[in-house]
Design a protein around this motif. Structure first.
Motif, PDB file in Angstrom:
ATOM      1  N   ARG A  13      -4.744  11.317   7.938  1.00 31.98           N
ATOM      2  CA  ARG A  13      -4.450  10.615   7.386  1.00 31.98           C
ATOM      3  C   ARG A  13      -5.494  10.563   6.658  1.00 31.98           C
ATOM      4  O   ARG A  13      -5.850  10.228   5.205  1.00 31.98           O
ATOM      5  CB  ARG A  13      -4.489   9.635   7.973  1.00 31.98           C
ATOM      6  CG  ARG A  13      -4.620   8.162   7.276  1.00 31.98           C
ATOM      7  CD  ARG A  13      -3.816   6.849   7.974  1.00 31.98           C
ATOM      8  NE  ARG A  13      -4.410   5.739   7.191  1.00 31.98           N
ATOM      9  CZ  ARG A  13      -3.489   4.239   6.974  1.00 31.98           C
ATOM     10  NH1 ARG A  13      -2.900   4.613   7.595  1.00 31.98           N
ATOM     11  NH2 ARG A  13      -4.675   3.244   6.303  1.00 31.98           N
ATOM     12  N   HIS A  64       5.177  -0.810   9.747  1.00 32.19           N
ATOM     13  CA  HIS A  64       3.415  -1.267   9.564  1.00 32.19           C
ATOM     14  C   HIS A  64       2.200  -1.000  10.949  1.00 32.19           C
ATOM     15  O   HIS A  64       2.370  -1.918  11.908  1.00 32.19           O
ATOM     16  CB  HIS A  64       3.464  -2.308   9.147  1.00 32.19           C
ATOM     17  CG  HIS A  64       3.745  -2.728   7.682  1.00 32.19           C
ATOM     18  ND1 HIS A  64       2.619  -2.468   6.878  1.00 32.19           N
ATOM     19  CD2 HIS A  64       4.671  -2.890   7.204  1.00 32.19           C
ATOM     20  CE1 HIS A  64       3.902  -2.716   5.749  1.00 32.19           C
ATOM     21  NE2 HIS A  64       4.711  -2.862   6.293  1.00 32.19           N
ATOM     22  N   ASN A 122       1.769   2.791   3.436  1.00 26.74           N
ATOM     23  CA  ASN A 122       2.927   2.244   3.909  1.00 26.74           C
ATOM     24  C   ASN A 122       4.523   2.445   2.820  1.00 26.74           C
ATOM     25  O   ASN A 122       5.676   3.034   3.545  1.00 26.74           O
ATOM     26  CB  ASN A 122       2.755   1.000   3.825  1.00 26.74           C
ATOM     27  CG  ASN A 122       1.856   0.488   5.409  1.00 26.74           C
ATOM     28  OD1 ASN A 122       1.651   1.374   6.321  1.00 26.74           O
ATOM     29  ND2 ASN A 122       0.694  -0.495   4.862  1.00 26.74           N
ATOM     30  N   TYR A 143       0.488   2.658  13.252  1.00 28.15           N
ATOM     31  CA  TYR A 143       0.515   3.763  12.904  1.00 28.15           C
ATOM     32  C   TYR A 143       0.619   4.375  13.975  1.00 28.15           C
ATOM     33  O   TYR A 143       2.104   4.388  14.831  1.00 28.15           O
ATOM     34  CB  TYR A 143      -1.638   3.775  13.015  1.00 28.15           C
ATOM     35  CG  TYR A 143      -2.262   3.332  12.717  1.00 28.15           C
ATOM     36  CD1 TYR A 143      -2.169   3.136  10.859  1.00 28.15           C
ATOM     37  CD2 TYR A 143      -2.719   1.555  13.259  1.00 28.15           C
ATOM     38  CE1 TYR A 143      -2.504   2.012  10.261  1.00 28.15           C
ATOM     39  CE2 TYR A 143      -3.180   0.922  12.040  1.00 28.15           C
ATOM     40  CZ  TYR A 143      -2.892   1.215  10.599  1.00 28.15           C
ATOM     41  OH  TYR A 143      -3.654  -0.569  10.050  1.00 28.15           O
ATOM     42  N   ARG A 179       0.843  -1.740   0.289  1.00 31.43           N
ATOM     43  CA  ARG A 179       0.145   0.286  -0.205  1.00 31.43           C
ATOM     44  C   ARG A 179       0.942   1.199   0.072  1.00 31.43           C
ATOM     45  O   ARG A 179       1.661   1.287   0.909  1.00 31.43           O
ATOM     46  CB  ARG A 179      -0.984   0.159   1.508  1.00 31.43           C
ATOM     47  CG  ARG A 179      -2.193  -1.051   0.756  1.00 31.43           C
ATOM     48  CD  ARG A 179      -2.628  -1.132   2.454  1.00 31.43           C
ATOM     49  NE  ARG A 179      -2.040  -1.243   3.609  1.00 31.43           N
ATOM     50  CZ  ARG A 179      -2.456  -3.049   4.083  1.00 31.43           C
ATOM     51  NH1 ARG A 179      -3.091  -3.381   3.026  1.00 31.43           N
ATOM     52  NH2 ARG A 179      -1.865  -3.154   5.207  1.00 31.43           N
ATOM     53  N   GLU A 187       2.215  -4.160  16.824  1.00 25.97           N
ATOM     54  CA  GLU A 187       0.365  -4.086  16.213  1.00 25.97           C
ATOM     55  C   GLU A 187       0.494  -5.372  15.745  1.00 25.97           C
ATOM     56  O   GLU A 187       0.621  -5.357  14.526  1.00 25.97           O
ATOM     57  CB  GLU A 187      -0.097  -2.673  15.027  1.00 25.97           C
ATOM     58  CG  GLU A 187      -0.102  -1.591  16.167  1.00 25.97           C
ATOM     59  CD  GLU A 187      -0.336  -0.575  15.641  1.00 25.97           C
ATOM     60  OE1 GLU A 187      -0.857  -0.448  13.725  1.00 25.97           O
ATOM     61  OE2 GLU A 187      -0.716   1.293  15.960  1.00 25.97           O
TER      62      GLU A 187
HETATM   63  C1  GPP Z   1      -4.439  -1.113  15.950  1.00 27.69           C
HETATM   64  C2  GPP Z   1      -5.188  -2.621  15.366  1.00 27.69           C
HETATM   65  C3  GPP Z   1      -5.961  -3.224  15.099  1.00 27.69           C
HETATM   66  C4  GPP Z   1      -3.609  -2.945  14.080  1.00 27.69           C
HETATM   67  C5  GPP Z   1      -4.104  -4.001  13.633  1.00 27.69           C
HETATM   68  C6  GPP Z   1      -2.856  -4.436  12.358  1.00 27.69           C
HETATM   69  C7  GPP Z   1      -2.507  -3.563  11.472  1.00 27.69           C
HETATM   70  C8  GPP Z   1      -2.788  -4.314  10.223  1.00 27.69           C
HETATM   71  C9  GPP Z   1      -1.867  -2.477  11.391  1.00 27.69           C
HETATM   72  C10 GPP Z   1      -1.202  -1.648  10.564  1.00 27.69           C
HETATM   73  O1  GPP Z   1      -0.320  -2.372   9.931  1.00 27.69           O
HETATM   74  P1  GPP Z   1       0.001  -1.114   8.039  1.00 27.69           P
HETATM   75  O2  GPP Z   1       0.233   0.008   8.450  1.00 27.69           O
HETATM   76  O3  GPP Z   1      -0.171  -2.175   7.158  1.00 27.69           O
HETATM   77  O4  GPP Z   1      -2.222  -0.609   8.066  1.00 27.69           O
HETATM   78  P2  GPP Z   1      -1.763   0.251   7.328  1.00 27.69           P
HETATM   79  O5  GPP Z   1      -1.942   0.144   5.214  1.00 27.69           O
HETATM   80  O6  GPP Z   1      -3.862   0.619   6.827  1.00 27.69           O
HETATM   81  O7  GPP Z   1      -1.512   2.394   7.129  1.00 27.69           O
END
Ligand code: GPP
Ligand code: SAM
Ligand code: MG
Length: 298
Positions: A266, A55, A43, A57, A40, A179
């Motif tokens: 975001r 990965h 990221n 927040y 994505r 996470e």
């Molecule tokens: C707090 C919780 C419930 C997290 C779930 C695990 C998760 C997918 C975290 C973010 O990953 P990412 O950075 O790949 O996600 P995104 O693409 O939304 O940034």
């Protein structure tokens, strides 16, 4: 040969396991495929800012003076840098709860993703950092970054199930899940951290969990589970599973108010993925919380 034997025999200088261990369950196979296929922009473009790929927040106040005017390419770039700064601030906050880590210590990053937090841990403490992920793509990526930074003798990712790692009992001064605990049974997870940690060692997690005061997982929490193929646990489950595995909480910090500015920012960016509303709504209606828990292995 077991997963542990396969990965334990991989020399430090080889970044990719000789043979990728089979997933322990069909679910783990799904999760390995999910992260192998993940690319994505939210990221990758954030990681490209300074080479730390996360990965997770973000936390902290948005610096509006860093954002500039909205609407042009330069502003979008500033917004991406600001989101990335908040994600790195989250990782720094986690690392600041690991305690007094020495250069000779080894840390375990359980569910290490592309390795951003591992790099930051080595930069902060000068120590060894071992990471595990189900995704061979992520492990390769993390090891590639470690090589580019000249850290390959200290920072290493493996394809390995965090519930059954090859690390010696009592070998880690500290360990964490950033996470990544919503993909596993918490009793199994904390039993493994408790085994790998030295007595007196520190465990830290930053996680999203559903709030028992709300009653049951809200529709927003169910939406997040479906989006990521994960299974968010309740706050109560975390504390119970820690207590059952000799992990005694020293700090429980509700980061929900600190993560909302990240989500609000975001949601205004071109990199939205569609999950922003579910996070904001569940944080606001109290059904979901963003927590840091730091616990001592006793
Ligand atoms: C707090 C919780 C419930 C997290 C779930 C695990 C998760 C997918 C975290 C973010 O990953 P990412 O950075 O790949 O996600 P995104 O693409 O939304 O940034
Ligand atoms: C949302 S990402 C978090 C990555 C990283 N902690 C970070 O902060 O950037 C979840 C990670 O958990 C890993 N994971 C999930 N279940 C796992 C398991 N059973 N064993 C090892 N890693 C697992 C995934 O492979 C992925 O790397
Ligand atoms: Mg992300």
């Amino acid at each position: 040969m077991t997963n542990a034997e396969l990965t334990a025999t991989t020399p430090a200088s080889i970044s990719t396991p000789l043979r990728i261990p089979s997933p322990a369950t069909p679910y783990q196979g799904d999760i390995a495929r999910y992260w192998d296929g993940e690319a994505r922009p939210v990221n990758l473009r954030l990681g490209d800012v300074d080479g730390l790929y996360h990965h997770h927040y973000g936390i902290g106040e948005v610096d509006s003076s860093a954002l500039g005017d909205t609407g042009d390419g330069a502003s979008e770039k500033k917004l991406i840098s600001e989101l990335h700064r908040l994600e790195s601030a989250q990782a720094e906050f986690l690392l600041s709860h690991l305690g007094d880590i020495k250069r000779e210590d080894t840390l375990l990053d359980a569910g290490c993703g592309r390795g951003g937090s591992m790099v930051m841990a080595h930069q902060r403490f000068g120590c060894n950092v071992e990471g595990v992920t189900l995704s061979a793509k992520q492990a390769d990526f993390a090891n590639g970054r470690a090589r580019e930074l000249g850290m390959q003798d200290h920072v290493r990712a493996r394809v390995c199930n965090m519930l059954s790692t090859p690390f010696e009992t009592g070998s880690a001064a500290a360990s964490w899940n950033n996470e990544s605990s919503m993909y596993v049974d918490l009793h199994d997870l904390f039993a493994e951290h408790s085994r790998v940690l030295e007595v007196g060692g520190r465990y830290v997690t930053i996680t999203g969990c559903w709030n028992p005061r709300y009653g049951q997982p809200s529709k927003w929490v169910s939406q997040i589970n479906a989006h990521f193929e994960c299974n968010i646990h309740s706050r109560r489950e975390y504390l119970r599973a820690m207590a059952d595995n000799r992990l005694v909480p020293q700090a429980i910090i509700d980061l929900t108010p600190d993560t909302l500015p990240y989500w609000e920012l975001r949601a205004t960016s071109s990199l939205v993925t569609g999950i922003e509303e579910a996070f904001m709504n569940s944080y606001r209606d109290g059904s979901f919380q963003y927590l840091l828990i730091a616990a001592d292995r006793v």
